[in-house]
Design a protein around this motif. Sequence first.
Motif, PDB file in Angstrom:
ATOM      1  N   TYR A  68     -74.474 -43.051  -2.582  1.00 52.19           N
ATOM      2  CA  TYR A  68     -75.199 -41.815  -2.354  1.00 52.19           C
ATOM      3  C   TYR A  68     -74.383 -40.582  -1.914  1.00 52.19           C
ATOM      4  O   TYR A  68     -74.793 -39.402  -1.851  1.00 52.19           O
ATOM      5  CB  TYR A  68     -76.497 -42.086  -1.215  1.00 52.19           C
ATOM      6  N   GLY A 115     -80.620 -42.765  -0.368  1.00 54.10           N
ATOM      7  CA  GLY A 115     -80.352 -42.002  -1.579  1.00 54.10           C
ATOM      8  C   GLY A 115     -80.066 -42.447  -2.839  1.00 54.10           C
ATOM      9  O   GLY A 115     -80.492 -43.736  -2.759  1.00 54.10           O
ATOM     10  N   CYS A 130     -82.723 -45.288  -6.677  1.00 52.77           N
ATOM     11  CA  CYS A 130     -83.021 -44.663  -5.467  1.00 52.77           C
ATOM     12  C   CYS A 130     -83.516 -45.603  -4.394  1.00 52.77           C
ATOM     13  O   CYS A 130     -84.269 -46.471  -4.404  1.00 52.77           O
ATOM     14  CB  CYS A 130     -84.120 -43.499  -5.592  1.00 52.77           C
TER      15      CYS A 130
END
Length: 330
Positions: A68, A115, A130
Amino acid sequence: MFELNSKKAFKMLISALTIMGTIISVKSWPCASPIRKVYSRENSDVVLRFSADFSNLNSPRLFDINFYDDSIKARITYNPDKTSTTDALPGVSITGDTAGNVVVTLANVQQSNAGVYTLASAGLSTKCNCLYILGTPRKPTVTVNKTPSVGESVTLTCSSTSTTIPSNHSLSLTYSWRVDNTDNPGGAKYTYTPSKDKLTVNNIEKEDANKQFTCTATEDVTGGYTSSRSDTSSFDVYYGPDNVAFSPSDTSYEKDENESLNQVTCSASCYPTCSFTWTKTETGRIVSNSALLNLGRLQSSDAGTYRCTATRTGGEPQSKDLTVNVICKY
């Protein structure tokens, strides 16, 4: 085989990747659809799953797991025979099978780990997961659409918002109600929307004004948290006029002329408070604009029927009659 000595070394490597004279930027790699969504509570281990692209696998192919924060903490290299070798930094593990199923496990994730995570190889489309870190929904509030009258319905709405991050998760909330000490009461009296965000109380009675309503919100996902309970809410109920009565309770008086008639008070059961008028029915004349009828010393002309009418805005007026007979001594 490349050794994972430090995050800095990985960033230097990825910045240096060049294909056909073009520098590849991690942030500019588009995610191939669909993006897999993974939901987790804090302090849990999380599994990310990717699919490696084996097309034209004629030489060893490197896949980087881009985190992320654009750091690279794991990688896998597939050989033409689809065997693989892996490297990972502490707190991360990575495996891959001959079908190209790549599994990355993150230990003890925190909110800061939320993230997009990618599986990327130069010249190929990027596969993405995600990671959403679940949060407790905010304390709900309860609103009431109106003040109902007896016999009507009223709808209470429970409202909360998610604290799960990133905020683009599109998760919904489901709600639970407590009426006095009963959770989600049913029957014809109580009806709900599918998510229970709205509770409708049907066929309102006066006693419903004494009931206490609270609610909670739960995020609709495996492992979703439940909010704290809302503050207690209730609603007023409009009713009446009902039970028009006199004090004293007599409805007929016979008095001598010049004798006094004690004050008579008209009352009714109303919410909000009713207003009262006394009218002499024979003439239609209003003799009092209050609950009190006070004729004082009687004359023969005072004989007749006096009607008390109780009124409330939005309610049907109700009346009761009182008869006065005046005896003349001539």
